[in-house]
Design an enzyme around this catalytic site. Sequence first.
Site, PDB file in Angstrom:
ATOM      1  N   VAL A  41       0.830  -1.208   0.000  1.00 34.83           N
ATOM      2  CA  VAL A  41       0.000   0.000   0.000  1.00 34.83           C
ATOM      3  C   VAL A  41       0.864   1.257   0.000  1.00 34.83           C
ATOM      4  O   VAL A  41       0.609   2.210  -0.742  1.00 34.83           O
ATOM      5  CB  VAL A  41      -0.959   0.002   1.206  1.00 34.83           C
ATOM      6  N   GLY A  65      -2.007 -15.456  -4.912  1.00 35.94           N
ATOM      7  CA  GLY A  65      -1.684 -14.336  -4.044  1.00 35.94           C
ATOM      8  C   GLY A  65      -2.886 -13.586  -3.518  1.00 35.94           C
ATOM      9  O   GLY A  65      -2.749 -12.532  -2.884  1.00 35.94           O
ATOM     10  N   GLU A  99      -3.629 -15.230   1.998  1.00 38.96           N
ATOM     11  CA  GLU A  99      -2.375 -15.426   2.722  1.00 38.96           C
ATOM     12  C   GLU A  99      -2.148 -16.908   3.013  1.00 38.96           C
ATOM     13  O   GLU A  99      -3.073 -17.728   2.931  1.00 38.96           O
ATOM     14  CB  GLU A  99      -2.417 -14.650   4.042  1.00 38.96           C
ATOM     15  N   ASP A 140     -11.468  -9.896   9.028  1.00 40.15           N
ATOM     16  CA  ASP A 140     -11.236  -8.720   8.190  1.00 40.15           C
ATOM     17  C   ASP A 140     -12.545  -7.964   7.950  1.00 40.15           C
ATOM     18  O   ASP A 140     -12.621  -6.738   8.110  1.00 40.15           O
ATOM     19  CB  ASP A 140     -10.619  -9.161   6.856  1.00 40.15           C
ATOM     20  N   LYS A 194     -13.948  -4.071   9.318  1.00 47.46           N
ATOM     21  CA  LYS A 194     -14.444  -3.068   8.378  1.00 47.46           C
ATOM     22  C   LYS A 194     -15.897  -2.697   8.672  1.00 47.46           C
ATOM     23  O   LYS A 194     -16.276  -1.528   8.577  1.00 47.46           O
ATOM     24  CB  LYS A 194     -14.301  -3.589   6.946  1.00 47.46           C
ATOM     25  N   GLY A 233      -5.233  -4.274  -2.794  1.00 44.26           N
ATOM     26  CA  GLY A 233      -4.138  -4.091  -3.731  1.00 44.26           C
ATOM     27  C   GLY A 233      -3.458  -2.753  -3.529  1.00 44.26           C
ATOM     28  O   GLY A 233      -4.054  -1.795  -3.018  1.00 44.26           O
TER      29      GLY A 233
END
Length: 417
Positions: free
Chosen positions: A7, A178, A181, A192, A196, A293
């Site tokens: 990032v 990819g 993980e 995750d 959020k 990404g």
Amino acid sequence: MLGFGTVGQGAYRMLRDNYEAIKKKVGADIEIVRVGVRDVDKPRSESGVKLTTDLRGIVDDPTIDMVIEVMGGLDPAGALIAKALESGKHVVTANKELIAKEGVDLVHIAAQRGLDLHYEAAVGGGIPLIQPLKHQLAGNDLIKLMGILNGTTNYILTKMAEEGADFDEVLALAQEKGYAEADPTSDVDGFDTQYKLAILGSIGFQKTLPPGRVYREGIRSVAKRDMEFAELFGYRIKLLGIVEAVGHGVSARVHPTMIPKDHPLADVRGVYNAVWIRGDFVGDVMFSGRGAGGDPTGSAVIGDVIDVCRNIRIGGAGNVLPQDGEIDVIAMDELVTKYYLRMIVLDAPKVLGCIATVFGNCNVSLAAMEMRTLPRQRGELVFLTHPCQEAEFLRGIKALKNLHVVDQVVNWIRVEE
């Protein structure tokens, strides 16, 4: 900048490649003077950047106006951001876990000092979500928010639905590409998405929604047979984060969900993310795009940087929204929704009657049914229910497991309309 991984490098590239356009939009120069990392010798695609391991020196430097935190995790990121704010620096972060767990404290520090603390990149990668909730949609009372907030799980569920593959097979492919993980726990077990959703819920309802109050369930139990039956009934299965106003509080939950194929979220495929929002005046709106990404998330970081720089230039007040108190979250037992249920049963007379009686005694009404014959006088039986209270549905499931005609309760999934 604190951190220079995927990032951080994406944000750096955007600022470098679009420098003149960004300078024109801000009306001033923006210079990244130092980048703090844990290991200066780690291979990176971007070179020519001044790296240092003195992270504290960055937040203490009186000549620095703003700190960009893209290192992730709680420690030392939390302490560094707090120190930066206490030192009079504006902060832009992409750290979803930190904002979800400690954001309320950091926001109050920023508010007390008239500073900006922006975190658009913490949710949805390059999709604008935080700012629309804080500004353009702020006049609405939030009725309901549903989101596909994790690209890894959406990729897995999309592949399972479209190719008839098993979970383990697609997870291995996602790791190879990819998208996942080596340890996929945060993604496939819903952590995750939980972080959020806590952030979005806190902004949408203007009270703190701690991630620990958000019910969480991952996708490991979803099988390709569930995908097939979902298709048959006119649904698709997605891992959704859902927060909605219910009576005196909110329902906040993350779990696999069957949604109708004509719902906008049903067509969000692959690694894409999307959030669907219903407000009392705006009605239904949806945001969709690349949810992860380096470049998409870096784009969100630089958008925040530009906003902060404009405020610095004109001497504007800090743009933060302190949240007063915790929101009241209703227990999952109180949830009222529809359910999908798949069981293995004896293929014999009166089986359906026994099951219907159990559900009837629990105030659960059946809306649809499918059955497939299996070897050894067994059958695969699938039901959809009418809306009912989760406590009653689970009471029915418990009773079914003790019923002599039921071999196995294989899986059940909540259904949203």
